[in-house]
Design a protein around this motif. Structure first.
Motif, PDB file in Angstrom:
ATOM      1  N   LYS A 106       0.834  -1.198   0.000  1.00  0.00           N
ATOM      2  CA  LYS A 106       0.000   0.000   0.000  1.00  0.00           C
ATOM      3  C   LYS A 106       0.874   1.255   0.000  1.00  0.00           C
ATOM      4  O   LYS A 106       0.583   2.220  -0.709  1.00  0.00           O
ATOM      5  CB  LYS A 106      -0.935  -0.002   1.212  1.00  0.00           C
ATOM      6  N   LEU A 107       1.965   1.240   0.767  1.00  0.00           N
ATOM      7  CA  LEU A 107       2.875   2.378   0.770  1.00  0.00           C
ATOM      8  C   LEU A 107       3.471   2.596  -0.620  1.00  0.00           C
ATOM      9  O   LEU A 107       3.606   3.734  -1.071  1.00  0.00           O
ATOM     10  CB  LEU A 107       3.979   2.185   1.807  1.00  0.00           C
ATOM     11  N   ALA A 108       3.808   1.510  -1.309  1.00  0.00           N
ATOM     12  CA  ALA A 108       4.349   1.618  -2.670  1.00  0.00           C
ATOM     13  C   ALA A 108       3.305   2.232  -3.610  1.00  0.00           C
ATOM     14  O   ALA A 108       3.638   3.070  -4.458  1.00  0.00           O
ATOM     15  CB  ALA A 108       4.802   0.254  -3.172  1.00  0.00           C
ATOM     16  N   ARG A 109       2.037   1.834  -3.456  1.00  0.00           N
ATOM     17  CA  ARG A 109       0.968   2.405  -4.285  1.00  0.00           C
ATOM     18  C   ARG A 109       0.795   3.896  -4.008  1.00  0.00           C
ATOM     19  O   ARG A 109       0.608   4.700  -4.920  1.00  0.00           O
ATOM     20  CB  ARG A 109      -0.358   1.668  -4.055  1.00  0.00           C
ATOM     21  N   LEU A 110       0.861   4.270  -2.736  1.00  0.00           N
ATOM     22  CA  LEU A 110       0.723   5.680  -2.382  1.00  0.00           C
ATOM     23  C   LEU A 110       1.892   6.493  -2.943  1.00  0.00           C
ATOM     24  O   LEU A 110       1.696   7.601  -3.451  1.00  0.00           O
ATOM     25  CB  LEU A 110       0.627   5.839  -0.862  1.00  0.00           C
ATOM     26  N   ALA A 111       3.099   5.935  -2.868  1.00  0.00           N
ATOM     27  CA  ALA A 111       4.270   6.621  -3.432  1.00  0.00           C
ATOM     28  C   ALA A 111       4.110   6.793  -4.936  1.00  0.00           C
ATOM     29  O   ALA A 111       4.415   7.863  -5.485  1.00  0.00           O
ATOM     30  CB  ALA A 111       5.545   5.835  -3.118  1.00  0.00           C
ATOM     31  N   ARG A 112       3.618   5.764  -5.603  1.00  0.00           N
ATOM     32  CA  ARG A 112       3.392   5.837  -7.047  1.00  0.00           C
ATOM     33  C   ARG A 112       2.342   6.911  -7.363  1.00  0.00           C
ATOM     34  O   ARG A 112       2.503   7.693  -8.292  1.00  0.00           O
ATOM     35  CB  ARG A 112       2.962   4.462  -7.576  1.00  0.00           C
ATOM     36  N   GLN A 113       1.279   6.962  -6.554  1.00  0.00           N
ATOM     37  CA  GLN A 113       0.232   7.964  -6.758  1.00  0.00           C
ATOM     38  C   GLN A 113       0.809   9.372  -6.639  1.00  0.00           C
ATOM     39  O   GLN A 113       0.528  10.239  -7.468  1.00  0.00           O
ATOM     40  CB  GLN A 113      -0.901   7.770  -5.741  1.00  0.00           C
ATOM     41  N   ILE A 114       1.639   9.598  -5.644  1.00  0.00           N
ATOM     42  CA  ILE A 114       2.242  10.923  -5.457  1.00  0.00           C
ATOM     43  C   ILE A 114       3.158  11.249  -6.634  1.00  0.00           C
ATOM     44  O   ILE A 114       3.109  12.352  -7.194  1.00  0.00           O
ATOM     45  CB  ILE A 114       3.018  10.981  -4.125  1.00  0.00           C
ATOM     46  N   ARG A 115       3.986  10.285  -7.022  1.00  0.00           N
ATOM     47  CA  ARG A 115       4.911  10.496  -8.140  1.00  0.00           C
ATOM     48  C   ARG A 115       4.159  10.824  -9.430  1.00  0.00           C
ATOM     49  O   ARG A 115       4.508  11.738 -10.162  1.00  0.00           O
ATOM     50  CB  ARG A 115       5.795   9.260  -8.318  1.00  0.00           C
ATOM     51  N   GLU A 116       3.082  10.081  -9.709  1.00  0.00           N
ATOM     52  CA  GLU A 116       2.310  10.299 -10.933  1.00  0.00           C
ATOM     53  C   GLU A 116       1.610  11.649 -10.902  1.00  0.00           C
ATOM     54  O   GLU A 116       1.518  12.324 -11.920  1.00  0.00           O
ATOM     55  CB  GLU A 116       1.295   9.173 -11.111  1.00  0.00           C
ATOM     56  N   THR A 117       1.123  12.038  -9.753  1.00  0.00           N
ATOM     57  CA  THR A 117       0.431  13.310  -9.640  1.00  0.00           C
ATOM     58  C   THR A 117       1.402  14.472  -9.809  1.00  0.00           C
ATOM     59  O   THR A 117       1.075  15.469 -10.445  1.00  0.00           O
ATOM     60  CB  THR A 117      -0.289  13.421  -8.274  1.00  0.00           C
ATOM     61  N   ARG A 118       2.605  14.344  -9.293  1.00  0.00           N
ATOM     62  CA  ARG A 118       3.615  15.392  -9.435  1.00  0.00           C
ATOM     63  C   ARG A 118       4.028  15.570 -10.884  1.00  0.00           C
ATOM     64  O   ARG A 118       4.354  16.663 -11.305  1.00  0.00           O
ATOM     65  CB  ARG A 118       4.848  15.067  -8.606  1.00  0.00           C
ATOM     66  N   SER A 119       4.042  14.480 -11.640  1.00  0.00           N
ATOM     67  CA  SER A 119       4.495  14.562 -13.038  1.00  0.00           C
ATOM     68  C   SER A 119       3.426  15.095 -13.972  1.00  0.00           C
ATOM     69  O   SER A 119       3.702  15.386 -15.120  1.00  0.00           O
ATOM     70  CB  SER A 119       4.997  13.197 -13.509  1.00  0.00           C
ATOM     71  N   GLU A 120       2.198  15.213 -13.487  1.00  0.00           N
ATOM     72  CA  GLU A 120       1.103  15.711 -14.346  1.00  0.00           C
ATOM     73  C   GLU A 120       1.160  17.205 -14.541  1.00  0.00           C
ATOM     74  O   GLU A 120       1.625  17.959 -13.799  1.00  0.00           O
ATOM     75  CB  GLU A 120      -0.264  15.325 -13.742  1.00  0.00           C
TER      76      GLU A 120
END
Length: 116
Positions: free
Chosen positions: A102-116
């Motif tokens: 779940k932490l990995a998914r949250l990190a991915r979500q943050i990373r993807e949102t920052r790149s948008e």
């Protein structure tokens, strides 16, 4: 502050049921606090994603705390303040009670949102 710690120690070592009751109350309080963090940041206990507002808040406090950045020429006072801020951010994240996936998914979500 020290008196609270002493009272808590005394409660844990009481031979009668008071210590058990105090631990039960502490556990119930902890459970309510964790549920509040999960509602606030994840939209609920089963939340799999950070809410949009949670992402803004986490990004802000992480930036202020200098997460992921080394402080090379900082004074002792600055290092202590930075470490305190980092502890707060990590405390907030720990309240999600998320496993590594779940932490990995949250990190991915943050990373993807920052790149948008």
């Amino acid at each position: 502050m020290i008196e609270r710690e002493l009272e808590a120690m005394a409660a844990r070592h009481k031979p009668d049921g008071d210590g058990v009751l105090a631990r039960l109350r502490a556990y119930q309080h902890e459970k309510r606090v964790i549920a509040a963090y999960q509602r606030l940041f994840l939209g609920g206990e089963a939340g799999e994603q950070l809410t949009p507002d949670a992402m803004i808040v986490l990004d802000d406090i992480s930036r202020i705390a200098g997460l992921g950045k080394a402080r090379i020429n900082a004074s002792d006072t600055e290092l202590r303040m930075t470490e305190g801020a980092r502890m707060i951010v990590l405390h907030v994240i720990s309240r999600f009670r998320a496993d590594s996936q779940k932490l990995a998914r949250l990190a991915r979500q943050i990373r993807e949102t920052r790149s948008e």
